[in-house]
Design an enzyme around this catalytic site. Structure first.
Site, PDB file in Angstrom:
ATOM      1  CB  SER A 145      -0.862  -0.012   1.264  1.00 45.06           C
ATOM      2  OG  SER A 145      -1.432   1.258   1.497  1.00 45.06           O
ATOM      3  CE1 TYR A 158      -4.571  -2.034   4.833  1.00 45.47           C
ATOM      4  CE2 TYR A 158      -3.394   0.037   4.555  1.00 45.47           C
ATOM      5  CZ  TYR A 158      -4.033  -1.063   4.013  1.00 45.47           C
ATOM      6  OH  TYR A 158      -4.108  -1.200   2.649  1.00 45.47           O
TER       7      TYR A 158
HETATM    8  P1  NAD Z   1     -11.331  -5.785  -0.641  1.00 41.87           P
HETATM    9  O1  NAD Z   1     -11.861  -5.645   0.729  1.00 41.87           O
HETATM   10  O2  NAD Z   1     -12.226  -5.490  -1.789  1.00 41.87           O
HETATM   11  O3  NAD Z   1     -10.683  -7.211  -0.862  1.00 41.87           O
HETATM   12  C1  NAD Z   1      -9.889  -7.808   0.118  1.00 41.87           C
HETATM   13  C2  NAD Z   1      -9.976  -9.294  -0.069  1.00 41.87           C
HETATM   14  O4  NAD Z   1      -9.187  -9.962   0.927  1.00 41.87           O
HETATM   15  C3  NAD Z   1     -11.428  -9.801   0.082  1.00 41.87           C
HETATM   16  O5  NAD Z   1     -11.716 -10.696  -0.973  1.00 41.87           O
HETATM   17  C4  NAD Z   1     -11.389 -10.527   1.427  1.00 41.87           C
HETATM   18  O6  NAD Z   1     -12.309 -11.573   1.525  1.00 41.87           O
HETATM   19  C5  NAD Z   1      -9.956 -11.052   1.421  1.00 41.87           C
HETATM   20  N1  NAD Z   1      -9.540 -11.487   2.741  1.00 41.87           N
HETATM   21  C6  NAD Z   1      -9.579 -10.800   3.914  1.00 41.87           C
HETATM   22  N2  NAD Z   1      -9.188 -11.595   4.921  1.00 41.87           N
HETATM   23  C7  NAD Z   1      -8.893 -12.816   4.380  1.00 41.87           C
HETATM   24  C8  NAD Z   1      -8.435 -14.049   4.918  1.00 41.87           C
HETATM   25  N3  NAD Z   1      -8.199 -14.200   6.226  1.00 41.87           N
HETATM   26  N4  NAD Z   1      -8.252 -15.090   4.065  1.00 41.87           N
HETATM   27  C9  NAD Z   1      -8.471 -14.944   2.738  1.00 41.87           C
HETATM   28  N5  NAD Z   1      -8.911 -13.799   2.176  1.00 41.87           N
HETATM   29  C10 NAD Z   1      -9.120 -12.747   3.003  1.00 41.87           C
HETATM   30  O7  NAD Z   1     -10.036  -4.847  -0.724  1.00 41.87           O
HETATM   31  P2  NAD Z   1      -9.122  -4.431  -1.965  1.00 41.87           P
HETATM   32  O8  NAD Z   1      -9.171  -2.971  -2.047  1.00 41.87           O
HETATM   33  O9  NAD Z   1      -9.396  -5.244  -3.161  1.00 41.87           O
HETATM   34  O10 NAD Z   1      -7.713  -4.801  -1.320  1.00 41.87           O
HETATM   35  C11 NAD Z   1      -6.845  -5.804  -1.808  1.00 41.87           C
HETATM   36  C12 NAD Z   1      -5.458  -5.532  -1.264  1.00 41.87           C
HETATM   37  O11 NAD Z   1      -5.009  -4.254  -1.712  1.00 41.87           O
HETATM   38  C13 NAD Z   1      -5.375  -5.505   0.268  1.00 41.87           C
HETATM   39  O12 NAD Z   1      -4.175  -6.113   0.693  1.00 41.87           O
HETATM   40  C14 NAD Z   1      -5.373  -4.021   0.576  1.00 41.87           C
HETATM   41  O13 NAD Z   1      -4.749  -3.717   1.804  1.00 41.87           O
HETATM   42  C15 NAD Z   1      -4.583  -3.495  -0.614  1.00 41.87           C
HETATM   43  N6  NAD Z   1      -4.784  -2.073  -0.880  1.00 41.87           N
HETATM   44  C16 NAD Z   1      -5.985  -1.607  -1.332  1.00 41.87           C
HETATM   45  C17 NAD Z   1      -6.115  -0.248  -1.571  1.00 41.87           C
HETATM   46  C18 NAD Z   1      -7.388   0.358  -2.093  1.00 41.87           C
HETATM   47  O14 NAD Z   1      -7.476   1.592  -2.191  1.00 41.87           O
HETATM   48  N7  NAD Z   1      -8.399  -0.405  -2.455  1.00 41.87           N
HETATM   49  C19 NAD Z   1      -5.045   0.615  -1.356  1.00 41.87           C
HETATM   50  C20 NAD Z   1      -3.843   0.099  -0.889  1.00 41.87           C
HETATM   51  C21 NAD Z   1      -3.721  -1.250  -0.658  1.00 41.87           C
END
Ligand code: NAD
Length: 261
Positions: A145, A158
């Site tokens: 991130s 986080y």
């Molecule tokens: P999201 O909430 O849409 O997806 C996260 C996914 O992780 C979901 O499918 C959830 O079920 C899964 N997950 C959570 N706990 C789990 C577990 N114990 N076992 C298996 N799966 C699990 O979020 P996203 O935005 O798609 O995020 C994906 C990644 O990108 C994450 O690591 C998040 O920190 C990172 N990220 C996202 C953003 C953003 O702006 N969306 C920014 C920076 C980083």
């Protein structure tokens, strides 16, 4: 498209929505075979499988909690049983919740660290085990991130997890570079996924987030998918240990824009 990705086998953790599904779809467009891990959303995982197939790839969904050690091994086994091999492992699953640090419970701290950091370790370990025992030049991509670099008050757990992912990525990249196993991270900025749905539904919050992005817009999940495809492909063959920020410039200290400061 990257020709070398065709028929390669990938595991994507947390693939039932958001960035995980977007990476799966992009891998489908590359005609890859994808194991889509999901935690609880079986319908989302089924939809992601169909999305990959419609894009031109193959996919298979597997339920697993990636903070549990046995899960990572099960995902490797699923890749081998269904698609005969493992080439690319994407540690994408992640979660966040907001608490002032003085009020952050140990349980909430552990939940976030267990998924965002320990899950990355367990997935990496299982993938390395397969790559080393099969003499494979495998590829690992960790979802970090912008908050591996930018502090985030009220999200200390986080930010700590993503800071950990950064140094974990760099260390493991160095450790296995001679084996030609590449390990990189992606650092998304503000991307339009379910994790942000509530925030971006509020016009004020959408405006204040957009103001932190020099490109003045929220990112699309497929823009992260494109970065993952490049890192997985041979086009990035001399790249290891980096975080590729996909953030519209968010990490560039936007408060200094226009010569302020
Ligand atoms: P999201 O909430 O849409 O997806 C996260 C996914 O992780 C979901 O499918 C959830 O079920 C899964 N997950 C959570 N706990 C789990 C577990 N114990 N076992 C298996 N799966 C699990 O979020 P996203 O935005 O798609 O995020 C994906 C990644 O990108 C994450 O690591 C998040 O920190 C990172 N990220 C996202 C953003 C953003 O702006 N969306 C920014 C920076 C980083």
């Amino acid at each position: 498209m990257y020709e070398d990705l065709q028929n390669k086998v990938a595991v994507i953790t947390g693939g039932s929505k958001g960035i995980g599904t977007a990476i799966a779809e992009r891998f489908g467009k590359e005609h890859m075979k994808v194991v889509i891990n999901y935690h609880s959303d079986a319908a989302g995982a089924d939809a992601a499988v169909k999305t990959v197939e419609a894009a031109g790839g193959q996919a298979y969904a597997v339920q697993a909690d990636i903070s549990d050690e046995a899960s990572a091994k099960r995902l490797v086994d699923a890749a081998v049983e269904h698609f005969g091999d493992l080439d690319v492992w994407v540690n994408n699953a992640g979660m966040e919740n907001q608490h002032p640090t003085a009020e952050l419970s140990l349980a909430d701290w552990q939940r976030v660290i267990n998924v965002n950091l320990t899950g990355v370790f367990l997935g990496t370990k299982a993938a390395l085990d397969y790559f080393l025992s099969h003499d494979k030049q495998g590829n690992i991509i960790n979802m970090s991130s912008v908050h591996e670099q930018i502090p985030w008050p009220t999200f200390a757990h986080y930010a700590a997890s993503k800071g950990g992912v950064k140094l974990f990525t760099e260390t493991v990249a160095m450790e296995y570079a001679a084996k030609k196993i590449r390990v990189n991270a992606i650092g998304p900025g503000a991307i339009n996924t379910p994790i942000n749905a509530q925030k971006f539904a509020d016009p004020e919050q959408l405006k204040s987030t957009t103001a932190m992005v020099p490109m003045q817009r929220i990112g699309k999940p497929e823009e992260v998918g494109a970065a993952a495809a490049w890192l997985a492909s041979n086009e990035s063959s001399y790249v290891t240990g980096i975080t590729l920020f996909v953030d519209g410039g968010m990490t560039l200290y936007p408060a200094f824009q226009g010569g302020k400061g």
